[in-house]
Design a protein around this motif. Structure first.
Motif, PDB file in Angstrom:
ATOM      1  N   HIS A 106      44.359   1.858  42.838  1.00 35.88           N
ATOM      2  CA  HIS A 106      44.729   2.817  41.790  1.00 35.88           C
ATOM      3  C   HIS A 106      44.649   2.219  40.401  1.00 35.88           C
ATOM      4  CE1 HIS A 106      48.639   0.809  42.253  1.00 35.88           C
ATOM      5  NE2 HIS A 106      48.899   1.232  41.046  1.00 35.88           N
TER       6      HIS A 106
ATOM      7  N   LYS B 184      44.990  -3.408  42.779  1.00 35.42           N
ATOM      8  CA  LYS B 184      45.119  -2.353  43.790  1.00 35.42           C
ATOM      9  C   LYS B 184      44.144  -1.224  43.411  1.00 35.42           C
ATOM     10  CE  LYS B 184      48.551  -3.817  46.408  1.00 35.42           C
ATOM     11  NZ  LYS B 184      49.970  -3.619  46.093  1.00 35.42           N
TER      12      LYS B 184
ATOM     13  N   LEU C 281      41.096   7.612  55.592  1.00 31.33           N
ATOM     14  CA  LEU C 281      41.569   6.222  55.627  1.00 31.33           C
ATOM     15  C   LEU C 281      41.601   5.712  57.064  1.00 31.33           C
ATOM     16  CD1 LEU C 281      44.542   6.289  53.091  1.00 31.33           C
ATOM     17  CD2 LEU C 281      42.303   5.279  52.791  1.00 31.33           C
TER      18      LEU C 281
ATOM     19  N   LEU D  57      39.633   3.926  50.213  1.00 32.12           N
ATOM     20  CA  LEU D  57      40.163   2.575  50.013  1.00 32.12           C
ATOM     21  C   LEU D  57      41.631   2.581  50.423  1.00 32.12           C
ATOM     22  CD1 LEU D  57      38.634   1.716  46.546  1.00 32.12           C
ATOM     23  CD2 LEU D  57      37.831   1.014  48.797  1.00 32.12           C
TER      24      LEU D  57
ATOM     25  N   ARG E  78      35.964   1.599  41.895  1.00 34.66           N
ATOM     26  CA  ARG E  78      36.381   1.952  43.249  1.00 34.66           C
ATOM     27  C   ARG E  78      35.163   2.152  44.145  1.00 34.66           C
ATOM     28  NH1 ARG E  78      40.945   6.477  42.407  1.00 34.66           N
ATOM     29  NH2 ARG E  78      41.397   5.540  40.396  1.00 34.66           N
TER      30      ARG E  78
ATOM     31  N   ALA F 115      52.975  -0.340  44.559  1.00 34.31           N
ATOM     32  CA  ALA F 115      51.819  -0.506  45.441  1.00 34.31           C
ATOM     33  C   ALA F 115      50.864   0.667  45.334  1.00 34.31           C
ATOM     34  CB  ALA F 115      52.278  -0.676  46.893  1.00 34.31           C
TER      35      ALA F 115
ATOM     36  N   LYS G  43      50.852   5.120  45.090  1.00 39.20           N
ATOM     37  CA  LYS G  43      50.834   6.357  45.881  1.00 39.20           C
ATOM     38  C   LYS G  43      51.443   6.224  47.269  1.00 39.20           C
ATOM     39  CE  LYS G  43      47.002   6.500  43.740  1.00 39.20           C
ATOM     40  NZ  LYS G  43      45.581   6.464  43.658  1.00 39.20           N
TER      41      LYS G  43
ATOM     42  N   PRO H 124      45.208   2.197  49.977  1.00 41.64           N
ATOM     43  CA  PRO H 124      45.951   2.110  48.717  1.00 41.64           C
ATOM     44  C   PRO H 124      46.973   0.976  48.696  1.00 41.64           C
ATOM     45  CG  PRO H 124      46.682   4.018  49.980  1.00 41.64           C
ATOM     46  CD  PRO H 124      45.498   3.433  50.709  1.00 41.64           C
ATOM     47  N   HIS H 125      47.386   0.514  49.885  1.00 40.53           N
ATOM     48  CA  HIS H 125      48.428  -0.518  49.919  1.00 40.53           C
ATOM     49  C   HIS H 125      47.846  -1.927  49.925  1.00 40.53           C
ATOM     50  CE1 HIS H 125      47.215   0.571  53.952  1.00 40.53           C
ATOM     51  NE2 HIS H 125      47.753  -0.506  54.444  1.00 40.53           N
TER      52      HIS H 125
END
Lengths: 379, 302
Positions: free
Chosen positions: A151, A149, B199, A105, A158, B300, B302, A107-108
């Motif tokens: 996390h 988000k 990713l 996924l 998730r 945001a 990590k 992360p941002h």
């Protein structure tokens, strides 16, 4: 011959010689330097099939998926999707989406942005895109988490975001790399059924990689058992379980007792095995082993009867001493040590709450089983 | 027991504050006090001097002589303003060059096989084992008229008259980029190294080309590392003295050099201190901006 129970009998395109395979691996070999990850492998998977690749880590199953997704190119052989060769087609041009083991996924990005990512790449208009994202969030029951988000989510959430993201583009083929590997047992079992429902609902072809045999058995139409870069056996869960073609497959799926012996034909599709554990009569399914050849009789613990007295009229019976008892609630596993030193496992279903005189440790017991309850294996 | 551990845990928190007080705030106050003083020929070369014998009223009288005269002087003289602007320009351009070289370097390192990665990391850190001053000196030997670079280019036949690089701003750029490259590479490397490679695959799987996936995922997730690297290069580069002094020429205008001249050639501690204070204020802006960006990045995730 009586059939092996196939739950989804109405769906069996692999038995139809006219059916066109959706995915076709043709003599595919993949080498990394001197290491051969996949060796001369051929496999057909049909549309709307839930297909599992099962094997220990390092057996080449993930490499197979990655070739399908376009992250690896076969060293030799051809790969077809819906009749089209996939050679040289980059991942973003394949009508295939993948769900990654690590979920991958972004992360941002928020949950909604993660799901919308692929749709945005396709240039889908915003209203349509928003509607699709909402639909996907609803499908995986994460409506109230759209703004979170990754996390800020639990492992199970998730996993569902990753699933929603990979089906958002409505791919014709979804490939899943150990999709449930990171979940705990209870959640994994729930999710298995969710995945099956989802596959039915969306009418997708699923190709899944797992090392968990229970997971593969629960969900798949067919399973391919892999070892060291080759497919050892392909079949329905029932075929794989009840008619394994080798000791490797028999041992990989479920528990099994394997008894060795030298072959003597006994007529009527039966052979006799003479080995250290005694004389065992077994049924041969296809390709009878030659006289004098070493073969193995594989029988599942739940197909063995256990009793205190020598069973009357039983073709196969073995005497031994109770070595270990494991009470699992629904069933009890009893390990019996034979005179030869071999330990045979027998399982009995606990159908009654109260048992008058249960078998105890160190008792002399008799094991008996039908020749048709197990299979004779030549390798 | 619990009281003792409570005190101990407080102490642990206290240590960084004490450190900051003694090694940052106190020196800053001393410099500020000199910047507010007046020039006087003597030792030390500024007035007023405080003494305990002055008494309260004496101290108060002396305090009231402190003023912003030196700052007004700096603002009034274009030399100083030009020095600041030129420093910022040189630092900014150097930072961009360092980023342009450092990012591919860090990317290559992060994608290198595990086997050779420690060696690559070692090679980046290796220059630190030689004195900074000696490394900058070495560049004189490379860049001067009859230096290695000109000899090499002449030998190749690319040029027929030696290039004039030493004592120009070009030499300063080369010096800064060379000296500060590790400070750019290491934070970017660390950001790229901890990034999950799947990713990028996920982005490609969802319809991105290789380049698209690079911009949308790799570059995006490297932003904290890029910001850290840029500030680690930009901030010391603005105040750099050794590189413009050794490699730059008379035309190279940098605030570090101006400060040096004020302090040692003109013995004007007060103006030199004022220059330092303004430099600090100029640099606090990007630092605060960076911390905000970092806090956002942490939020945001990590």
């Amino acid at each position: 011959m009586p059939s092996l129970g196939n739950i989804r009998r109405s769906f069996a395109p692999w038995e139809d010689p006219a059916a066109k395979p959706y995915i076709s691996f043709q003599n595919v070999t993949k080498r990394f330097g001197t290491f051969t990850a996949v060796e001369n492998l051929s496999l057909n998977v049909y549309e709307r099939e839930f297909f599992s690749l099962l094997g220990p880590s390092g057996c080449g199953k993930t490499t197979l998926l990655r070739m399908l997704a376009g992250f690896e190119e076969p060293t030799e052989g051809e790969l077809y999707l819906d009749g089209q060769p996939l050679k040289g087609v980059p991942p973003h041009k394949r009508p295939v989406n993948m769900m990654f083991q690590s979920y991958a996924l972004f992360p941002h990005m928020t949950v909604a942005d993660n799901i919308a990512f692929g749709l945005k790449q396709d240039g889908m208009a915003k209203p349509e895109r928003d509607e699709r994202v909402a639909q996907m969030l609803k499908l995986v029951k994460l409506e109230q988490f759209a703004g979170r988000k990754p996390h800020q989510l639990s492992g199970g959430q998730r996993q569902r975001v990753a699933l929603a993201r990979s089906v958002a583009k409505r791919p014709k083929l979804l490939i899943l790399d150990e999709p449930l590997g990171a979940l705990d047992k209870k959640l994994r079992e729930e999710t298995q059924f969710e995945l099956m429902d989802l596959q039915q609902e969306l009418g997708l072809t699923f190709m899944i990689v797992t090392h968990d045999q229970e997971e593969a058995m629960t969900m798949s139409d067919r399973i391919a058992v892999m070892d060291k870069g080759v497919i050892v056996q392909t079949g329905t869960p029932a075929e794989i379980y009840e008619a394994p073609n080798s000791r490797y497959v028999a041992d990989f799926i479920g528990s099994v007792n394997i008894l060795e012996g030298k072959v003597t034909p006994a007529g009527e599709g039966r052979i006799v095995l003479d080995g250290p554990d005694g004389r065992i009569t077994g049924a041969v399914r296809d390709g009878a082993p030659a006289t004098g050849e070493t073969a193995w009789f594989a029988i599942r613990p739940e197909k063995i009867e256990i009793g205190r007295t020598p069973p009357e009229g039983a073709v196969n019976r073995l005497e031994g001493e109770v070595w270990d008892i494991a009470y699992l609630g629904d069933m009890t596993i009893i390990n019996v040590k034979l005179a030869s030193g071999t330990v045979v496992q027998a399982a009995t279903l606990n159908r009654f709450r109260l048992v008058e005189d249960p078998i105890g440790y160190e008792e002399r017991v008799w094991l008996s089983f039908n020749p048709d309850s197990g299979v004779v294996l030549r390798s | 027991m619990t009281l003792l551990s409570a005190i101990r845990s407080r102490l642990v928190i206290l240590i960084p504050y004490v450190w900051l007080l003694f090694f940052f705030l106190l020196p800053f106050m001393i410099v500020l006090r000199i910047a507010l003083s007046d020039l006087e020929y003597g030792s030390p070369p500024y007035t007023p001097q405080f003494s305990l014998s002055d008494g309260w009223s004496g101290i108060w009288d002396k305090l009231s002589t402190l003023d912003f005269e030196n700052f007004a002087f700096l603002v009034g003289d274009s030399l100083y303003i030009n020095s600041y602007l030129s420093s910022l320009k040189i630092a900014l351009i150097s930072t961009l060059f360092t980023l342009a070289i450092g990012f591919p370097l860090a990317y290559g390192m992060a994608r290198a096989p595990d086997r050779i990665r420690p060696t690559l990391l070692m090679l980046v850190i290796l220059p630190f084992w030689t004195s900074f001053l000696i490394r900058v000196y070495a560049w004189i030997g490379i860049l001067k008229q009859e230096g290695l670079l000109n000899q090499f280019l002449l030998w190749l036949g690319v040029i027929d008259t030696p290039l004039e690089i030493l004592s120009t701003n070009t030499a300063v750029y080369i010096g800064i980029v060379y000296s500060y490259l590790p400070f750019m590479v290491l934070p970017i490397y660390s950001a790229l190294d901890k990034m999950d490679e799947s990713l990028v695959e996920a982005a490609r799987d969802l319809g991105c080309t290789r380049i698209g996936a690079f911009w949308k995922v790799t570059a995006r997730l490297a932003v904290p590392g890029v910001l850290a690297g840029c500030l680690l290069v930009f901030i010391p580069a603005v105040g750099e003295f050794v590189i413009p002094d050794l490699l730059g020429g008379s035309g190279t205008l940098m605030i570090g050099k101006t400060l040096w001249i004020e302090f040692f050639n003109n013995s004007d501690w007060t103006v030199a201190s004022a220059i330092a204070i303004i430099l600090l204020i100029v640099l606090v802006v990007p630092i605060v901006w960076f911390q905000n960006a970092q806090a956002k990045a942490a939020e945001a995730g990590k």
